[in-house]
Design an enzyme around this catalytic site. Structure first.
Site, PDB file in Angstrom:
ATOM      1  N   GLU A  10       9.663  -2.755  -8.594  1.00  0.00           N
ATOM      2  CA  GLU A  10       8.674  -2.292  -7.625  1.00  0.00           C
ATOM      3  C   GLU A  10       9.297  -1.457  -6.502  1.00  0.00           C
ATOM      4  O   GLU A  10       8.715  -1.313  -5.430  1.00  0.00           O
ATOM      5  CB  GLU A  10       7.923  -3.497  -7.051  1.00  0.00           C
ATOM      6  CG  GLU A  10       7.187  -4.293  -8.111  1.00  0.00           C
ATOM      7  CD  GLU A  10       6.583  -5.575  -7.576  1.00  0.00           C
ATOM      8  OE1 GLU A  10       5.562  -5.499  -6.869  1.00  0.00           O
ATOM      9  OE2 GLU A  10       7.126  -6.658  -7.861  1.00  0.00           O
TER      10      GLU A  10
ATOM     11  N   SER B 140       2.724  -6.731  -8.758  1.00  0.00           N
ATOM     12  CA  SER B 140       2.181  -5.403  -9.049  1.00  0.00           C
ATOM     13  C   SER B 140       1.584  -5.280 -10.448  1.00  0.00           C
ATOM     14  O   SER B 140       1.415  -4.179 -10.959  1.00  0.00           O
ATOM     15  CB  SER B 140       3.254  -4.312  -8.850  1.00  0.00           C
ATOM     16  OG  SER B 140       3.512  -4.137  -7.479  1.00  0.00           O
TER      17      SER B 140
ATOM     18  N   TYR C  22      -1.859   1.623  -8.367  1.00  0.00           N
ATOM     19  CA  TYR C  22      -1.152   2.662  -7.632  1.00  0.00           C
ATOM     20  C   TYR C  22      -1.453   4.086  -8.100  1.00  0.00           C
ATOM     21  O   TYR C  22      -0.778   5.015  -7.672  1.00  0.00           O
ATOM     22  CB  TYR C  22       0.358   2.398  -7.703  1.00  0.00           C
ATOM     23  CG  TYR C  22       0.721   1.043  -7.147  1.00  0.00           C
ATOM     24  CD1 TYR C  22       0.530   0.766  -5.804  1.00  0.00           C
ATOM     25  CD2 TYR C  22       1.224   0.027  -7.966  1.00  0.00           C
ATOM     26  CE1 TYR C  22       0.838  -0.492  -5.288  1.00  0.00           C
ATOM     27  CE2 TYR C  22       1.533  -1.221  -7.456  1.00  0.00           C
ATOM     28  CZ  TYR C  22       1.340  -1.467  -6.116  1.00  0.00           C
ATOM     29  OH  TYR C  22       1.636  -2.713  -5.608  1.00  0.00           O
TER      30      TYR C  22
ATOM     31  N   ARG D  60      -1.392 -12.652   1.237  1.00  0.00           N
ATOM     32  CA  ARG D  60      -2.571 -12.157   0.522  1.00  0.00           C
ATOM     33  C   ARG D  60      -2.830 -13.081  -0.663  1.00  0.00           C
ATOM     34  O   ARG D  60      -1.937 -13.312  -1.482  1.00  0.00           O
ATOM     35  CB  ARG D  60      -2.356 -10.736   0.019  1.00  0.00           C
ATOM     36  CG  ARG D  60      -3.659 -10.063  -0.461  1.00  0.00           C
ATOM     37  CD  ARG D  60      -3.398  -8.829  -1.292  1.00  0.00           C
ATOM     38  NE  ARG D  60      -2.860  -9.148  -2.605  1.00  0.00           N
ATOM     39  CZ  ARG D  60      -1.738  -8.613  -3.108  1.00  0.00           C
ATOM     40  NH1 ARG D  60      -1.033  -7.741  -2.417  1.00  0.00           N
ATOM     41  NH2 ARG D  60      -1.325  -8.960  -4.321  1.00  0.00           N
TER      42      ARG D  60
ATOM     43  N   ASP E  16      -4.890 -13.783  -4.009  1.00  0.00           N
ATOM     44  CA  ASP E  16      -5.651 -13.114  -5.066  1.00  0.00           C
ATOM     45  C   ASP E  16      -6.484 -14.149  -5.814  1.00  0.00           C
ATOM     46  O   ASP E  16      -5.951 -15.175  -6.262  1.00  0.00           O
ATOM     47  CB  ASP E  16      -4.713 -12.401  -6.027  1.00  0.00           C
ATOM     48  CG  ASP E  16      -3.914 -11.295  -5.350  1.00  0.00           C
ATOM     49  OD1 ASP E  16      -4.374 -10.788  -4.313  1.00  0.00           O
ATOM     50  OD2 ASP E  16      -2.835 -10.946  -5.860  1.00  0.00           O
TER      51      ASP E  16
ATOM     52  N   GLU F  30      -2.877 -16.164  -7.541  1.00  0.00           N
ATOM     53  CA  GLU F  30      -1.528 -16.171  -6.980  1.00  0.00           C
ATOM     54  C   GLU F  30      -1.599 -15.826  -5.499  1.00  0.00           C
ATOM     55  O   GLU F  30      -2.634 -15.377  -4.995  1.00  0.00           O
ATOM     56  CB  GLU F  30      -0.622 -15.185  -7.703  1.00  0.00           C
ATOM     57  CG  GLU F  30      -1.110 -13.762  -7.719  1.00  0.00           C
ATOM     58  CD  GLU F  30      -0.275 -12.884  -8.644  1.00  0.00           C
ATOM     59  OE1 GLU F  30       0.618 -12.205  -8.117  1.00  0.00           O
ATOM     60  OE2 GLU F  30      -0.527 -12.866  -9.861  1.00  0.00           O
TER      61      GLU F  30
ATOM     62  N   ASN G  49       0.644 -13.824  -2.421  1.00  0.00           N
ATOM     63  CA  ASN G  49       1.706 -12.842  -2.178  1.00  0.00           C
ATOM     64  C   ASN G  49       2.174 -12.947  -0.730  1.00  0.00           C
ATOM     65  O   ASN G  49       1.353 -12.863   0.187  1.00  0.00           O
ATOM     66  CB  ASN G  49       1.170 -11.437  -2.475  1.00  0.00           C
ATOM     67  CG  ASN G  49       2.242 -10.388  -2.533  1.00  0.00           C
ATOM     68  OD1 ASN G  49       3.016 -10.241  -1.598  1.00  0.00           O
ATOM     69  ND2 ASN G  49       2.294  -9.644  -3.622  1.00  0.00           N
TER      70      ASN G  49
ATOM     71  N   GLY H 177       1.543  -5.466  -0.321  1.00  0.00           N
ATOM     72  CA  GLY H 177       1.746  -4.026  -0.266  1.00  0.00           C
ATOM     73  C   GLY H 177       1.114  -3.408   0.966  1.00  0.00           C
ATOM     74  O   GLY H 177       0.118  -3.904   1.499  1.00  0.00           O
TER      75      GLY H 177
END
Length: 333
Positions: free
Chosen positions: A31, A167, A237, A276, A278, A291, A293, A297
């Site tokens: 990443e 990612s 992305y 964050r 998810d 999950e 984070n 990002g």
């Protein structure tokens, strides 16, 4: 509790515009490119609100630089193992350099998805059933027998992804048993352990959690609508591959449930400052944590900045508050 649209509260005694901040980005993970984009955006946002900040890679020159000119705080914009497995945070702790985000122990826990899911399950937080399968066991026990048993136990469809990674790299939805071996091979290209979990259809939602001085609060949920139905690396992305709705198109009751579960996950894993979460919201409005984070990002298509904007907050001021809070944790010399 969701955060209200108000300016971040400044941290007494740690004015951000008097700080020297180091933004770490790059690294050697898969990443790296995303991390560099995150780092540049963080750098620009901090400078826009008057914070003295510089961007640096996590390489052999980092430790001498920390020793020669210790920053007041570090923002870790590294993704993948370098920024999320806790090792870099442990090194910063050794150097007595404070940083934004959770400590090394909590970072290690959140980074390993099977371990994190076990903690969430123990805390009563909903997460899809799963099995973690190391590559060696996969080979030793016989691939066909193991995969047959996984399908018998978890059913179809399944989600296959690296136990440690981000990612969407190495992740795949498996709708037919015949597709499972190829998904496992693709996953093992990124990690030695595959996490196979029951696929829950529904709305992809991300809830960012911030602590700006009044305890953890949830930002408005962001709904993720990937064009091909899977939120993989390309969908994350590549412009035009995904549509986001901030806030998510949820009714008030479902929004309350989603934010409550996200805050519970943040707390159960012992996180700090920012995370964050998810989730999938199923057809009955029930959230399931996928999950968490610890180094979200920060790119132009990333979910945390979208949530900050949806809350009516300024990205640079939020970062300024976070680095001020981190700097205030520095141990007295």
């Amino acid at each position: 509790m969701a955060v209200s649209p108000a300016a971040p509260t400044p941290v007494t005694g740690s004015s951000a515009d008097e700080l020297h901040v180091l933004v770490l980005a790059g690294g050697l993970s898969y990443e790296r490119d995303v991390s560099l984009r995150s780092g540049r955006r963080v750098l620009d946002a901090l400078r826009a609100v008057g914070v003295e900040a510089e961007l640096r890679d996590a390489d052999v020159a980092l430790l001498p630089a920390l020793t020669a000119d210790p920053p007041d705080a570090v923002v870790i914009a590294l993704h993948g193992a370098t920024g999320e497995d806790g090792s870099l945070r442990g090194v910063l702790d050794l150097c007595d350099v404070p940083y934004v985000g959770c400590d090394a122990r909590s970072s290690r826990l959140a980074w390993d998805k099977p371990s994190a899911k076990a903690v969430l399950r123990e805390a009563g937080i909903p997460t899809p059933d799963w099995v973690a399968l190391p590559h060696d066991r996969f080979s030793e026990l016989g691939a066909v027998a193991v995969l047959d048993r996984i399908v018998d136990r978890l059913g179809l469809p399944l989600m296959v992804k690296p136990a440690q990674g981000g990612s969407g790299l190495g992740a795949a939805v498996v709708r037919e048993a015949a597709s499972l071996p190829a998904a496992m091979v693709g996953c093992f290209a990124y990690d030695q352990t595959a996490l196979v979990e029951r696929y829950v259809p529904g709305m992809d939602v991300a809830v960012s959690v911030l602590d700006l001085g009044e305890g953890p609060q949830a930002l408005p949920p962001v709904e993720i609508v990937p064009r091909n139905g899977v939120y993989d690396y390309a969908a994350r992305y590549t412009a035009g591959r995904t549509t986001w709705h901030a806030p998510a198109r949820l009714d008030a009751a479902t929004t309350a449930r989603v934010t409550e579960v996200a805050l519970a996950a943040h707390t159960a894993l012992g996180l700090r400052d920012v995370s964050r979460v998810d989730l999938i919201v199923d057809a009955d409005g029930r959230p399931h944590v996928l999950e968490v984070n610890v180094s979200p990002g920060m790119t132009e298509t990333s979910l945390l900045p979208l949530a900050i904007q949806a809350a009516g907050l300024d990205f640079g001021r939020v970062l300024g508050t976070l680095v001020g809070r981190a700097a205030a944790r520095r141990r007295p010399s």
